[in-house]
Design an enzyme around this catalytic site. Structure first.
Site, PDB file in Angstrom:
ATOM      1  N   PHE A 123       0.869  -1.179   0.000  1.00 12.66           N
ATOM      2  CA  PHE A 123       0.000   0.000   0.000  1.00 12.66           C
ATOM      3  C   PHE A 123       0.907   1.230   0.000  1.00 12.66           C
ATOM      4  O   PHE A 123       1.722   1.385   0.917  1.00 12.66           O
ATOM      5  CB  PHE A 123      -0.842  -0.058   1.279  1.00 12.66           C
ATOM      6  CG  PHE A 123      -1.826   1.051   1.500  1.00 12.66           C
ATOM      7  CD1 PHE A 123      -2.992   1.122   0.761  1.00 12.66           C
ATOM      8  CD2 PHE A 123      -1.609   2.008   2.491  1.00 12.66           C
ATOM      9  CE1 PHE A 123      -3.932   2.127   1.003  1.00 12.66           C
ATOM     10  CE2 PHE A 123      -2.537   3.007   2.740  1.00 12.66           C
ATOM     11  CZ  PHE A 123      -3.703   3.065   1.987  1.00 12.66           C
ATOM     12  N   LEU A 125       0.887   4.980   0.201  1.00 14.29           N
ATOM     13  CA  LEU A 125       0.247   6.270   0.454  1.00 14.29           C
ATOM     14  C   LEU A 125       1.302   7.274   0.938  1.00 14.29           C
ATOM     15  O   LEU A 125       1.526   8.301   0.311  1.00 14.29           O
ATOM     16  CB  LEU A 125      -0.870   6.109   1.504  1.00 14.29           C
ATOM     17  CG  LEU A 125      -1.571   7.398   1.963  1.00 14.29           C
ATOM     18  CD1 LEU A 125      -2.317   8.059   0.809  1.00 14.29           C
ATOM     19  CD2 LEU A 125      -2.563   7.098   3.106  1.00 14.29           C
ATOM     20  N   TRP A 156       7.887   4.314   3.654  1.00 11.54           N
ATOM     21  CA  TRP A 156       7.312   3.432   4.675  1.00 11.54           C
ATOM     22  C   TRP A 156       6.394   2.389   4.053  1.00 11.54           C
ATOM     23  O   TRP A 156       5.310   2.121   4.570  1.00 11.54           O
ATOM     24  CB  TRP A 156       6.560   4.245   5.744  1.00 11.54           C
ATOM     25  CG  TRP A 156       7.456   5.248   6.375  1.00 11.54           C
ATOM     26  CD1 TRP A 156       7.410   6.606   6.226  1.00 11.54           C
ATOM     27  CD2 TRP A 156       8.591   4.973   7.205  1.00 11.54           C
ATOM     28  NE1 TRP A 156       8.438   7.187   6.917  1.00 11.54           N
ATOM     29  CE2 TRP A 156       9.182   6.209   7.526  1.00 11.54           C
ATOM     30  CE3 TRP A 156       9.176   3.797   7.688  1.00 11.54           C
ATOM     31  CZ2 TRP A 156      10.319   6.304   8.313  1.00 11.54           C
ATOM     32  CZ3 TRP A 156      10.303   3.889   8.488  1.00 11.54           C
ATOM     33  CH2 TRP A 156      10.857   5.130   8.793  1.00 11.54           C
ATOM     34  N   GLN A 337       9.733  -4.711  33.055  1.00  7.59           N
ATOM     35  CA  GLN A 337       9.909  -4.331  34.459  1.00  7.59           C
ATOM     36  C   GLN A 337       9.840  -5.566  35.370  1.00  7.59           C
ATOM     37  O   GLN A 337      10.621  -5.707  36.312  1.00  7.59           O
ATOM     38  CB  GLN A 337       8.821  -3.307  34.848  1.00  7.59           C
ATOM     39  CG  GLN A 337       9.109  -2.526  36.101  1.00  7.59           C
ATOM     40  CD  GLN A 337      10.315  -1.594  35.957  1.00  7.59           C
ATOM     41  OE1 GLN A 337      10.738  -1.260  34.862  1.00  7.59           O
ATOM     42  NE2 GLN A 337      10.890  -1.214  37.086  1.00  7.59           N
ATOM     43  N   HIS A 339      10.558  -8.568  34.553  1.00  4.47           N
ATOM     44  CA  HIS A 339      11.767  -9.375  34.331  1.00  4.47           C
ATOM     45  C   HIS A 339      13.019  -8.721  34.934  1.00  4.47           C
ATOM     46  O   HIS A 339      14.078  -9.355  34.958  1.00  4.47           O
ATOM     47  CB  HIS A 339      12.020  -9.555  32.829  1.00  4.47           C
ATOM     48  CG  HIS A 339      11.220 -10.646  32.179  1.00  4.47           C
ATOM     49  ND1 HIS A 339       9.867 -10.564  31.956  1.00  4.47           N
ATOM     50  CD2 HIS A 339      11.590 -11.861  31.683  1.00  4.47           C
ATOM     51  CE1 HIS A 339       9.439 -11.650  31.351  1.00  4.47           C
ATOM     52  NE2 HIS A 339      10.464 -12.468  31.181  1.00  4.47           N
ATOM     53  N   GLU A 364      -0.138   3.012  10.099  1.00  6.17           N
ATOM     54  CA  GLU A 364      -1.580   3.053   9.761  1.00  6.17           C
ATOM     55  C   GLU A 364      -2.304   4.150  10.554  1.00  6.17           C
ATOM     56  O   GLU A 364      -3.461   4.007  10.945  1.00  6.17           O
ATOM     57  CB  GLU A 364      -2.236   1.676   9.890  1.00  6.17           C
ATOM     58  CG  GLU A 364      -1.607   0.686   8.899  1.00  6.17           C
ATOM     59  CD  GLU A 364      -2.506  -0.409   8.394  1.00  6.17           C
ATOM     60  OE1 GLU A 364      -3.726  -0.354   8.612  1.00  6.17           O
ATOM     61  OE2 GLU A 364      -1.952  -1.339   7.775  1.00  6.17           O
ATOM     62  N   SER A 367      -1.371   7.616  16.960  1.00 10.44           N
ATOM     63  CA  SER A 367      -2.427   7.758  17.984  1.00 10.44           C
ATOM     64  C   SER A 367      -3.091   9.120  17.874  1.00 10.44           C
ATOM     65  O   SER A 367      -4.307   9.262  18.062  1.00 10.44           O
ATOM     66  CB  SER A 367      -1.830   7.597  19.390  1.00 10.44           C
ATOM     67  OG  SER A 367      -1.437   6.262  19.586  1.00 10.44           O
TER      68      SER A 367
HETATM   69  N1  CAA Z   1     -13.666   6.501   4.181  1.00  9.20           N
HETATM   70  C1  CAA Z   1     -13.831   6.987   2.918  1.00  9.20           C
HETATM   71  N2  CAA Z   1     -13.489   8.257   2.564  1.00  9.20           N
HETATM   72  C2  CAA Z   1     -12.949   9.039   3.515  1.00  9.20           C
HETATM   73  C3  CAA Z   1     -12.755   8.611   4.847  1.00  9.20           C
HETATM   74  C4  CAA Z   1     -13.133   7.270   5.165  1.00  9.20           C
HETATM   75  N3  CAA Z   1     -12.992   6.781   6.400  1.00  9.20           N
HETATM   76  N4  CAA Z   1     -12.192   9.599   5.558  1.00  9.20           N
HETATM   77  C5  CAA Z   1     -12.043  10.648   4.713  1.00  9.20           C
HETATM   78  N5  CAA Z   1     -12.508  10.298   3.485  1.00  9.20           N
HETATM   79  C6  CAA Z   1     -12.522  11.137   2.285  1.00  9.20           C
HETATM   80  C7  CAA Z   1     -13.187  12.477   2.587  1.00  9.20           C
HETATM   81  O1  CAA Z   1     -14.587  12.400   2.363  1.00  9.20           O
HETATM   82  C8  CAA Z   1     -12.514  13.409   1.608  1.00  9.20           C
HETATM   83  O2  CAA Z   1     -13.099  13.249   0.335  1.00  9.20           O
HETATM   84  P1  CAA Z   1     -13.408  14.543  -0.589  1.00  9.20           P
HETATM   85  O3  CAA Z   1     -12.083  15.204  -0.821  1.00  9.20           O
HETATM   86  O4  CAA Z   1     -14.026  13.954  -1.802  1.00  9.20           O
HETATM   87  O5  CAA Z   1     -14.324  15.401   0.239  1.00  9.20           O
HETATM   88  C9  CAA Z   1     -11.086  12.863   1.513  1.00  9.20           C
HETATM   89  O6  CAA Z   1     -11.178  11.478   1.929  1.00  9.20           O
HETATM   90  C10 CAA Z   1     -10.095  13.604   2.387  1.00  9.20           C
HETATM   91  O7  CAA Z   1     -10.594  13.528   3.717  1.00  9.20           O
HETATM   92  P2  CAA Z   1     -10.374  14.692   4.788  1.00  9.20           P
HETATM   93  O8  CAA Z   1     -10.735  16.002   4.168  1.00  9.20           O
HETATM   94  O9  CAA Z   1     -11.074  14.286   6.040  1.00  9.20           O
HETATM   95  O10 CAA Z   1      -8.802  14.650   4.957  1.00  9.20           O
HETATM   96  P3  CAA Z   1      -7.848  15.424   5.959  1.00  9.20           P
HETATM   97  O11 CAA Z   1      -6.751  16.034   5.166  1.00  9.20           O
HETATM   98  O12 CAA Z   1      -8.642  16.299   6.893  1.00  9.20           O
HETATM   99  O13 CAA Z   1      -7.156  14.207   6.759  1.00  9.20           O
HETATM  100  C11 CAA Z   1      -6.808  12.570   8.465  1.00  9.20           C
HETATM  101  C12 CAA Z   1      -7.801  13.459   7.675  1.00  9.20           C
HETATM  102  C13 CAA Z   1      -7.643  11.814   9.437  1.00  9.20           C
HETATM  103  C14 CAA Z   1      -5.778  13.406   9.206  1.00  9.20           C
HETATM  104  C15 CAA Z   1      -6.090  11.635   7.455  1.00  9.20           C
HETATM  105  O14 CAA Z   1      -5.204  12.366   6.643  1.00  9.20           O
HETATM  106  C16 CAA Z   1      -5.364  10.463   8.056  1.00  9.20           C
HETATM  107  O15 CAA Z   1      -5.953   9.462   8.424  1.00  9.20           O
HETATM  108  N6  CAA Z   1      -4.008  10.551   8.121  1.00  9.20           N
HETATM  109  C17 CAA Z   1      -3.165   9.414   8.508  1.00  9.20           C
HETATM  110  C18 CAA Z   1      -2.768   8.615   7.309  1.00  9.20           C
HETATM  111  C19 CAA Z   1      -2.306   7.228   7.654  1.00  9.20           C
HETATM  112  O16 CAA Z   1      -2.937   6.502   8.409  1.00  9.20           O
HETATM  113  N7  CAA Z   1      -1.191   6.833   7.057  1.00  9.20           N
HETATM  114  C20 CAA Z   1      -0.645   5.532   7.215  1.00  9.20           C
HETATM  115  C21 CAA Z   1      -0.203   5.013   5.885  1.00  9.20           C
HETATM  116  S1  CAA Z   1      -0.080   3.288   5.686  1.00  9.20           S
HETATM  117  C22 CAA Z   1       1.260   2.804   6.576  1.00  9.20           C
HETATM  118  O17 CAA Z   1       1.358   3.095   7.714  1.00  9.20           O
HETATM  119  C23 CAA Z   1       2.337   1.985   5.948  1.00  9.20           C
HETATM  120  C24 CAA Z   1       1.977   0.597   5.680  1.00  9.20           C
HETATM  121  O18 CAA Z   1       2.491  -0.001   4.724  1.00  9.20           O
HETATM  122  C25 CAA Z   1       1.073  -0.118   6.592  1.00  9.20           C
END
Ligand code: CAA
Length: 381
Positions: A123, A125, A156, A337, A339, A364, A367
């Site tokens: 994935f 992102l 990542w 702790q 241990h 993902e 917190s």
């Molecule tokens: N389901 C579907 N769509 C969603 C959604 C959900 N749960 N949450 C938001 N959306 C949509 C919104 O409707 C919006 O769509 P439009 O632009 O069409 O309106 C779009 O997504 C953007 O949403 P927001 O405006 O709410 O976005 P934001 O900039 O305010 O961000 C946030 C919100 C919660 C901070 C978000 O950016 C977030 O979760 N950030 C963390 C990202 C993350 O978890 N990254 C980990 C990556 S994976 C990883 O760790 C590596 C790996 O390999 C495992």
């Protein structure tokens, strides 16, 4: 309210527990020390259908419900969190979005081999300057005839360099001053896609985490996943699912640490009796057991809500991930702790659990990000 597992869920948990205890746990220390990717363990899991757990049988998966998926990840993480994160990522943020957003052709071509465990998924992102601020992407996908041409850097990436299929979020344009993000399925053999660096991590060291570079990577338009501009929807919907998995994984690590601390406390004598008979240790064990139970309930509740098709599963998944990951860090610290000095030594497993737990409050979604998702949800009520 019935909190009992059904017969099938019990069977899933028991068979995976047996496999994980016998085939994964004994190799965990060696693979961690050597940063060795667990191909052998994954082969066994693939044979059991666990690389496509939540995918229906018609697409080559095991057809588990989310509760069974959560139980399975707890068991795998109890044996080795590195193996669990590899399995979690390919299932929940690669297979799952193709199931939810893919065309029938994409499902046949990409999902079936993933679910059968013939291929592994990743994935893409996060970027070097866009982690928590996930919509602020710089990677672009420019339309060119029948293709899109992708340029940028993803960081990542769990399973980077080991995966055949990548879900890649890239900017395809701008809409009313907002970046338009679209998701693509990118195969590993596309020209211009390469591993630009490999991370050497504190924990979960047998899982591979890389940076991936995309230089003029050409993919046909039919590799677009979901509609144009639906990339963040694909990404966040996948993460809603993935966070249940990370919560379960954290419960697995914590349970392993707790069980070792419990056994050690019965064996280790201080001031003339086993340390488990001292109130200072008894109370620690009581807190650890209670917190693990609470985190498991929260995680299974999020999974059950998803199975029931509930609307607020994103908030519940974030609550589960937040609590379980923070809990795992507390429990693993207390296991060390209990241990004493021995817990700081590589002769005991608790130092590994402590290292493995640390990333669960970060990947993902940190917190702090989970608290944004939860607070938005509760304020909407
Ligand atoms: N389901 C579907 N769509 C969603 C959604 C959900 N749960 N949450 C938001 N959306 C949509 C919104 O409707 C919006 O769509 P439009 O632009 O069409 O309106 C779009 O997504 C953007 O949403 P927001 O405006 O709410 O976005 P934001 O900039 O305010 O961000 C946030 C919100 C919660 C901070 C978000 O950016 C977030 O979760 N950030 C963390 C990202 C993350 O978890 N990254 C980990 C990556 S994976 C990883 O760790 C590596 C790996 O390999 C495992």
């Amino acid at each position: 309210m019935d909190l009992r597992l059904n017969e099938e869920q019990e069977m899933v948990r028991n068979s995976i527990r047996e496999f994980a205890e016998n085939e994964i746990a004994p190799l965990a220390r060696e693979y961690d020390e050597e940063e060795k990717f667990p191909h052998k363990q994954l082969e066994g899991l693939a044979e059991m259908g666990l690389l496509g757990m939540i995918i229906p049988e018609e697409y080559g998966g095991a057809g588990f419900d989310s509760v069974s998926y959560s139980l399975a990840l707890e068991e795998i993480a109890h044996a080795d969190a590195s193996v669990a994160v590899i399995v979690g990522v390919t299932n929940s943020v690669c297979c799952y979005p193709i199931l939810g957003f893919g065309t029938e052709k994409q499902k046949q071509e990409f999902l079936v081999p993933l679910a059968k465990g013939e291929k592994l998924g990743a994935f893409c992102l996060s970027e070097p300057h866009a982690g928590s601020d996930a919509t602020n992407l710089k990677t672009t996908a420019r339309a060119d005839g029948e293709d899109f041409v992708i340029n940028g850097t993803k960081s990542w990436v769990t399973n980077g360099g080991e995966s055949e299929i990548h879900i890649v979020m890239a900017v395809t344009g701008e809409n009313a001053g907002k970046k338009e993000v679209t998701a693509f399925i990118v195969e590993d053999d596309r020209e211009g896609l390469s591993v630009s660096s490999v991370e050497h991590k504190l924990g979960q060291r047998a899982s591979k985490t890389t940076e991936l570079s995309f230089v003029d990577v050409r993919v046909p338009k039919e590799n677009m996943l979901g509609g144009l501009g639906e990339g963040m929807k694909v990404a966040f919907n996948s993460l809603d699912n993935g966070r249940i998995g990370i919560g379960s994984l954290a419960v697995g690590i914590a349970r392993a640490a707790y069980e070792e601390a419990l056994a050690y406390s019965k064996d280790r004598v201080a001031f003339g009796k086993p340390i488990s008979e001292h109130q200072a240790i008894k109370f620690k064990l009581a807190d650890m057991a209670t917190e693990i139970e609470a985190a498991r309930l929260l995680t299974l509740k999020a999974a059950a809500a998803k199975d029931a098709g509930g609307k607020k599963t994103g908030v519940q998944a974030s609550m589960a991930k937040l609590y379980a990951s923070e809990m795992a860090n507390r429990v693993c610290a207390e296991a060390i702790q209990i241990h004493g000095g021995n817990g700081y030594s590589r002769h005991y497993n608790v130092e590994k659990y402590y290292r493995d737990a640390r990333i669960t409050t970060i990947y993902e979604g940190t917190s702090e990000i989970q608290k944004i998702v939860i607070s938005r949800g509760v304020l909407k009520d």
